[in-house]
Design a protein around this motif. Structure first.
Motif, PDB file in Angstrom:
ATOM      1  N   PHE A  71       0.916  -1.328  -0.116  1.00  0.00           N
ATOM      2  CA  PHE A  71       0.173  -0.104  -0.123  1.00  0.00           C
ATOM      3  C   PHE A  71       0.777   1.201  -0.142  1.00  0.00           C
ATOM      4  CE2 PHE A  71      -1.899  -3.406   2.402  1.00  0.00           C
ATOM      5  CZ  PHE A  71      -3.291  -3.409   1.362  1.00  0.00           C
ATOM      6  N   THR A  72       1.897   1.074  -0.190  1.00  0.00           N
ATOM      7  CA  THR A  72       3.073   2.328  -0.347  1.00  0.00           C
ATOM      8  C   THR A  72       3.123   2.820  -1.814  1.00  0.00           C
ATOM      9  OG1 THR A  72       4.974   0.973  -0.277  1.00  0.00           O
ATOM     10  CG2 THR A  72       4.393   1.557   1.750  1.00  0.00           C
ATOM     11  N   LEU A  73       2.400   1.724  -2.719  1.00  0.00           N
ATOM     12  CA  LEU A  73       2.678   1.973  -4.102  1.00  0.00           C
ATOM     13  C   LEU A  73       1.654   3.270  -4.439  1.00  0.00           C
ATOM     14  CD1 LEU A  73       3.061  -1.544  -5.490  1.00  0.00           C
ATOM     15  CD2 LEU A  73       4.657   0.097  -4.816  1.00  0.00           C
ATOM     16  N   ARG A  74       1.938   4.341  -4.114  1.00  0.00           N
ATOM     17  CA  ARG A  74       1.173   5.519  -4.391  1.00  0.00           C
ATOM     18  C   ARG A  74       0.467   5.618  -5.732  1.00  0.00           C
ATOM     19  NH1 ARG A  74       0.062   6.090   1.018  1.00  0.00           N
ATOM     20  NH2 ARG A  74       2.066   6.148   2.159  1.00  0.00           N
ATOM     21  N   LEU A  75       1.046   5.088  -6.911  1.00  0.00           N
ATOM     22  CA  LEU A  75       0.555   5.348  -8.177  1.00  0.00           C
ATOM     23  C   LEU A  75      -0.272   4.161  -8.624  1.00  0.00           C
ATOM     24  CD1 LEU A  75       3.788   6.780  -9.876  1.00  0.00           C
ATOM     25  CD2 LEU A  75       2.029   8.100  -8.828  1.00  0.00           C
ATOM     26  N   LEU A  76      -0.573   3.247  -7.877  1.00  0.00           N
ATOM     27  CA  LEU A  76      -1.370   2.291  -8.157  1.00  0.00           C
ATOM     28  C   LEU A  76      -2.729   2.320  -8.531  1.00  0.00           C
ATOM     29  CD1 LEU A  76      -0.859  -1.041  -8.770  1.00  0.00           C
ATOM     30  CD2 LEU A  76      -1.614  -1.515  -6.371  1.00  0.00           C
ATOM     31  N   CYS A  77      -3.144   2.290  -9.755  1.00  0.00           N
ATOM     32  CA  CYS A  77      -4.575   2.571 -10.290  1.00  0.00           C
ATOM     33  C   CYS A  77      -5.327   1.139 -10.133  1.00  0.00           C
ATOM     34  CB  CYS A  77      -4.483   3.268 -11.497  1.00  0.00           C
ATOM     35  SG  CYS A  77      -3.494   4.575 -11.575  1.00  0.00           S
ATOM     36  N   ARG A  78      -4.885   0.147 -10.622  1.00  0.00           N
ATOM     37  CA  ARG A  78      -5.852  -1.046 -10.700  1.00  0.00           C
ATOM     38  C   ARG A  78      -5.145  -1.989 -10.074  1.00  0.00           C
ATOM     39  NH1 ARG A  78      -6.631  -2.413 -17.051  1.00  0.00           N
ATOM     40  NH2 ARG A  78      -7.955  -3.855 -16.151  1.00  0.00           N
ATOM     41  N   LEU A  79      -5.826  -2.620  -8.874  1.00  0.00           N
ATOM     42  CA  LEU A  79      -5.215  -3.908  -7.992  1.00  0.00           C
ATOM     43  C   LEU A  79      -6.173  -4.987  -8.125  1.00  0.00           C
ATOM     44  CD1 LEU A  79      -3.429  -4.903  -5.742  1.00  0.00           C
ATOM     45  CD2 LEU A  79      -4.839  -3.835  -4.201  1.00  0.00           C
ATOM     46  N   LEU A  80      -5.757  -6.121  -8.685  1.00  0.00           N
ATOM     47  CA  LEU A  80      -6.513  -7.320  -9.002  1.00  0.00           C
ATOM     48  C   LEU A  80      -5.939  -8.318  -8.186  1.00  0.00           C
ATOM     49  CD1 LEU A  80      -6.335  -7.080 -13.148  1.00  0.00           C
ATOM     50  CD2 LEU A  80      -8.184  -6.050 -11.483  1.00  0.00           C
ATOM     51  N   LEU A  81      -6.807  -8.756  -7.328  1.00  0.00           N
ATOM     52  CA  LEU A  81      -6.628  -9.863  -6.266  1.00  0.00           C
ATOM     53  C   LEU A  81      -7.675 -11.126  -6.411  1.00  0.00           C
ATOM     54  CD1 LEU A  81      -5.524  -7.436  -3.189  1.00  0.00           C
ATOM     55  CD2 LEU A  81      -3.935  -8.804  -4.986  1.00  0.00           C
ATOM     56  N   ALA A  82      -8.482 -11.382  -7.385  1.00  0.00           N
ATOM     57  CA  ALA A  82      -9.425 -12.438  -7.362  1.00  0.00           C
ATOM     58  C   ALA A  82      -8.917 -13.597  -7.343  1.00  0.00           C
ATOM     59  CB  ALA A  82     -10.361 -12.074  -8.562  1.00  0.00           C
ATOM     60  N   GLY A  83      -9.668 -14.347  -6.764  1.00  0.00           N
ATOM     61  CA  GLY A  83      -9.343 -16.022  -6.570  1.00  0.00           C
ATOM     62  C   GLY A  83      -8.034 -16.323  -5.846  1.00  0.00           C
ATOM     63  N   ASN A  84      -7.975 -15.777  -4.510  1.00  0.00           N
ATOM     64  CA  ASN A  84      -7.071 -15.835  -3.588  1.00  0.00           C
ATOM     65  C   ASN A  84      -7.623 -16.474  -2.313  1.00  0.00           C
ATOM     66  OD1 ASN A  84      -4.038 -15.143  -4.564  1.00  0.00           O
ATOM     67  ND2 ASN A  84      -5.442 -13.423  -5.601  1.00  0.00           N
ATOM     68  N   LEU A  85      -6.934 -16.431  -1.435  1.00  0.00           N
ATOM     69  CA  LEU A  85      -7.435 -16.913  -0.197  1.00  0.00           C
ATOM     70  C   LEU A  85      -7.315 -15.983   0.905  1.00  0.00           C
ATOM     71  CD1 LEU A  85      -5.517 -20.150   0.085  1.00  0.00           C
ATOM     72  CD2 LEU A  85      -7.749 -19.958  -0.839  1.00  0.00           C
ATOM     73  N   LEU A  86      -7.559 -14.599   0.877  1.00  0.00           N
ATOM     74  CA  LEU A  86      -7.794 -13.584   1.584  1.00  0.00           C
ATOM     75  C   LEU A  86      -8.832 -13.599   2.656  1.00  0.00           C
ATOM     76  CD1 LEU A  86      -6.606 -10.724  -1.067  1.00  0.00           C
ATOM     77  CD2 LEU A  86      -5.136 -11.833   0.527  1.00  0.00           C
ATOM     78  N   GLU A  87      -8.647 -13.249   3.717  1.00  0.00           N
ATOM     79  CA  GLU A  87      -9.535 -13.238   4.603  1.00  0.00           C
ATOM     80  C   GLU A  87      -9.950 -11.768   5.254  1.00  0.00           C
ATOM     81  OE1 GLU A  87      -8.807 -15.738   7.923  1.00  0.00           O
ATOM     82  OE2 GLU A  87      -8.848 -17.753   6.776  1.00  0.00           O
ATOM     83  N   GLU A  88      -9.196 -10.985   4.968  1.00  0.00           N
ATOM     84  CA  GLU A  88      -9.493  -9.367   5.242  1.00  0.00           C
ATOM     85  C   GLU A  88      -8.651  -8.611   4.563  1.00  0.00           C
ATOM     86  OE1 GLU A  88      -8.226  -8.685   9.390  1.00  0.00           O
ATOM     87  OE2 GLU A  88      -6.168  -9.500   9.077  1.00  0.00           O
TER      88      GLU A  88
END
Length: 894
Positions: free
Chosen positions: A733-750
């Protein structure tokens, strides 16, 4: 019972088989028939009249009788004048009908004569006199059966019948007459051009003779019997030698050859037809001719594989010659045993009273004459067999060359034939050379090309091609042609065409007319064998900017592809290995002439980066390798591609980030999807890639995202979809220029609350995880968020503050544990036009005024099926409101 329709094919086969019988075969058939008739006549005579007549021999009586006759003969010789008046007087005296019998009395009754005749027939008559007629009949039958054995042998009759059927179809086809007329017309045009040369003196007579002596009927295609038959309009057309009628082809050549009688110096205007002025075939005739070309091609490949017919005919000729030699060897000695008289000595003289009898055979004279006639016919038969054998041995019957047709320049491409097909043509040539010429029309590749061109011109005209042309989203006009035999000539008249796609075209050829396609910039070849004329190659080298090639083997790649110097994009899909398996050796060749190549896309099975690709490293900006599951082992060639801005390595079975990436300082996009990456520890080494803005690592096996991801300060898109991530590091979350973050299909709980630091985030895809809640900081910090996908999670409620996302235009809440929707969704004005994805029953939990607002917005904007101002998403496709409502209703029913 046999019907007449069943007997018709047998009669047709017998008539067609005559075409393969030369003059000596026909002559031998007649000789065999004469020998058979002679033997049948002899057998008939012997069965009806075969017997002997015998008289007893008495030695004393015989001697006295002989002495008495001798003395009487002497007396008569001495006094002829004195006996003559007496004889006259005796003749003048009328005979006494009641005078006594004269001669020698034998004292035998009629039954004894019958007995003696039967006994002496079997004892005194030679065997040749009794059994020769039956032997001659048997020999004639054997020769008759062996004369046509090669036409009825099981291994040869099928080929011969097939050949005769094809020959009949070739003679019936209108294309045959058209091709012969076209060849003769072209030859006449060349001859007239040669006659008009000034070096040739004018003829003395106003009308020179038409007869040409430099070519015979069998050696010239122009003076063939077909053309000579149609030379005169007023003369009656005789029947064709072919078993099939030639009704539609007989008048074609007369018009083309009617000008042969005109002198070069005469003022009569001669109209010469162009190749396009010949008779055009209708659809059915064209399809029949194309099918006949294919049938002739298959029959040729089948017959040229062996020489069974030639061998059977040779063995048949040798057998007949041996049979004739054997028959003559034992028949000539039998002539000495044939005599008119025989002496018979019966075993029981007491029954007849005499020991010897003088017998004469009734058919002896007839048998001698028939035997001489039979041997004469047999001798002629043997001489013809000797001639046949010498013709076979001295002629190369297993090779056939169309010498006569090759004098016509338009038919010089007729190939030479061999084995059984060559032998059949030799036999057919002995009957009528015109039939061979008609068959040769379907062996000419040039003739087949002309037929295909006429068919393509008729079915694929310019109007039809323009109607098939479409305009893509980029505004380029496109045309796709599938499964054609070759390119239609009207294609080269489309001057506005920009993209041409050719699929499954066997013989695609680009001629000089491609210069008319002034707008052509992109060419696609899907499993096409494309050839380019030298005059057209220069045009393609100057105009083509993008080339797509799909093939099976590297040998199918045209060599002219590597000479397209103006090419900017090259897409190759197929096996690039010269070994035919997994690519160890680059089989395409050098790319050094592609100086302007910027995009190279390879879909194959490579184990290393080919060195030939490095030849265009100076201009190459984008490299894509789709390796189809084959492990890419050697990537050292990437170090030389320092100007790369986009690199895509998919299905390469990579387990780590390649070390060669350190040299790509200008890299902006790195795509390593569909690999076998398990760790991302090498991300720290990518810190000096200052221009890297897009990193795609989806469809791998990444378990932990290291904190070193924070060094990629310039990232604008990060795709980690379909991995095995359970948590996210705070460094992300230090990547200040990030516009698109795609995290689909993982095991994230929070989702960490640090997400609020990504203030420029416009798209967030968290679908397919295990999220139970969303942090409120997401709505307060990511105010630029326009696409949010949290489908297929475990959300039970939405936090407050979603109304702050006034730019949100797509929200997917399907397949969660939500019981109601917040009324704040009515403040997100961008969710209209199908931007809200939710179950129908959950949508009803909204207050009525919110539902009316969203429904009214949907209905008012129903005419707009697409909002081009909204950003596109990889995981969140855009659908119309009707599609969303249908999906919601369907899910609610499930």
């Amino acid at each position: 019972m046999f019907s007449l329709s069943e007997l018709v094919p047998l009669n047709q086969h017998q008539n067609r088989s005559k075409l393969l019988k030369p003059w000596w075969e026909v002559f031998m058939d007649y000789l065999v028939v004469l020998m058979l008739m002679t033997s049948v006549l002899t057998c008939t005579e012997q069965l009806s009249r075969d017997r002997v007549v015998c008289l007893p021999l008495d030695p004393s009586v015989t001697a006295n009788t002989s002495n008495h006759s001798f003395s009487t003969r002497d007396t008569e010789s001495k006094t002829p004048s004195s006996k003559q008046p007496m004889q006259i007087q005796q003749d003048a005296v009328p005979p006494n009908l009641h005078s006594a019998a004269r001669g020698r009395r034998t004292h035998l009754v009629y039954q004894q004569y019958v007995y003696i005749s039967q006994v002496c027939y079997h004892e005194a008559l030679p065997l040749c006199s009794r059994f020769f007629p039956y032997m001659a009949l048997l020999q004639s039958l054997v020769l008759l059966a062996s004369g046509s054995f090669w036409l009825h042998f099981p291994r040869t009759s099928a080929r011969i019948e097939h050949f005769l059927a094809i020959l009949a179809k070739c003679c019936e086809s209108p294309w045959t007459s058209q091709a012969l007329s076209h060849a003769a017309r072209q030859e006449n045009i060349r001859e007239k051009e040669a006659e008009r040369q000034p070096a040739r003196p004018p003829p003395s007579s106003p009308s020179p003779p038409v007869t040409r002596t430099r070519r015979s009927t069998t050696d010239s295609g122009t003076d063939s019997p077909l053309l000579r038959r149609s030379n005169s309009v007023s003369s009656a057309v005789p029947p064709s030698p072919c078993p099939s009628t030639l009704s539609r082809g007989s008048t074609v050549s007369s018009g083309s050859l009617s000008s042969q009688g005109c002198s070069p110096g005469s003022k009569t205007s001669v109209v010469v037809d162009s190749p396009r002025q010949v008779m055009s075939l209708d659809k059915s005739d064209g399809e029949q001719a194309r099918a006949l070309f294919e049938r002739v091609r298959k029959f040729r490949s089948h017959c040229e594989s062996s020489a069974v017919i030639y061998k059977v005919y040779l063995v048949q000729t040798i057998f007949k010659l041996l049979m004739v030699t054997l028959i003559v060897s034992y028949t000539i000695p039998l002539l000495s045993n044939l005599s008119f008289t025989h002496t018979c000595h019966p075993e029981e003289p007491t029954l007849v009273g005499y020991a010897a009898f003088d017998c004469i055979h009734v058919l002896s004279s007839l048998l001698r004459k028939l035997l001489v006639a039979y041997l004469t016919l047999l001798g002629l038969y043997g001489l013809l067999n000797v001639y046949t054998l010498s013709w076979i041995l001295h002629s190369s019957l297993q090779q056939y060359s169309f010498h006569s047709l090759k004098e016509l320049r338009s038919l010089r491409d007729v190939p030479d034939l061999r084995n059984d097909l060559a032998f059949l043509l030799h036999m057919l040539d002995q009957y009528d050379p015109l039939l061979v010429q008609r068959l040769s029309m379907f062996l000419s590749p040039v003739g087949e090309s002309r037929l295909l061109e006429e068919s393509l011109e008729r079915h694929w005209g310019e109007e039809k091609l323009r109607a098939m042309t479409s305009v893509g989203e980029d505004g380029c006009s496109r045309l796709q042609l599938v499964a054609l035999p070759r390119l239609p000539p009207a294609l080269f008249t489309l001057s506005q065409l920009q993209v041409l796609k050719l699929e499954l075209i066997k013989e695609a050829r680009f001629t000089a007319q491609v210069a008319n396609m002034t707008s052509l910039r992109e060419l696609h070849l899907y499993h096409c064998t494309a050839a380019v004329d030298p005059s057209a190659l220069g045009v393609l080298q100057e105009r083509l900017e993008s080339f797509h090639l799909t093939f099976t083997q590297a040998s199918e790649i045209p060599s002219w592809v590597l000479s397209l110097r103006s090419l900017h994009e090259l897409h190759l899909s197929g096996c690039l290995s010269s070994e035919g398996g997994v690519g160890r050796c680059w089989a395409l060749g050098s790319l050094c002439r592609l100086h302007h190549l910027r995009v190279l896309v390879i879909r194959g099975m490579l184990q290393r980066i080919p060195a030939e690709v490095c030849e265009v490293a100076g201009s190459l900006a984008r490299l894509e390798i789709h390796n189809e599951g084959t492990r890419l082992l050697v990537l050292t060639g990437l170090k030389r591609m320092v100007n790369l801005t986009e690199l895509l390595l998919q299905d390469c079975q990579l387990q780590r980030l390649p070390s060669a990436l350190l040299s790509l300082t200008k890299l902006q996009t790195l795509d390593l999807q569909h690999n076998n990456l398990r760790t991302l520890e090498e991300l720290l080494s990518l810190a000096h890639l200052r221009r890297l803005s897009c990193l795609r690592l989806a469809y791998n096996h990444v378990v932990v995202l290291p904190a070193s991801v924070g060094v990629l300060r310039g990232l604008e898109l990060l795709d980690l979809s379909n991995n095995q991530l359970q948590s996210l590091p705070s460094a992300l979350f230090t990547l200040r220029l990030l516009c698109r973050l795609l995290l689909a299909g993982n095991l994230l709980e929070e989702l960490p609350m640090e997400i609020k630091s990504l203030q420029l985030l416009t798209e967030l895809d968290l679908s397919g995880n295990r999220l139970e809640k969303l942090p409120p900081e997401l709505f307060s910090g990511c105010l630029e968020l326009r696409i949010l996908n949290v489908a297929h999670n475990c959300l039970s409620s939405l936090p407050c503050g979603i109304a702050a996302l006034n730019k949100l235009c797509r929200l997917d809440l399907r397949s969660n544990s939500l019981e109601e929707l917040p009324a704040e969704l009515g403040c997100c004005t961008g969710l209209h036009r199908g931007g809200l994805l939710v179950e129908d029953w959950l949508f009803l939990s909204l207050p009525p005024h919110v539902r009316d607002f969203l429904n009214r917005s949907c209905s008012n904007s129903g005419a707009y099926s697409e909002d081009r101002s909204r950003p596109e998403s990889d995981s969140f496709p855009y659908f119309s409101p009707t599609q969303w409502s249908f999906s919601s209703a369907l899910e609610s029913q499930i």
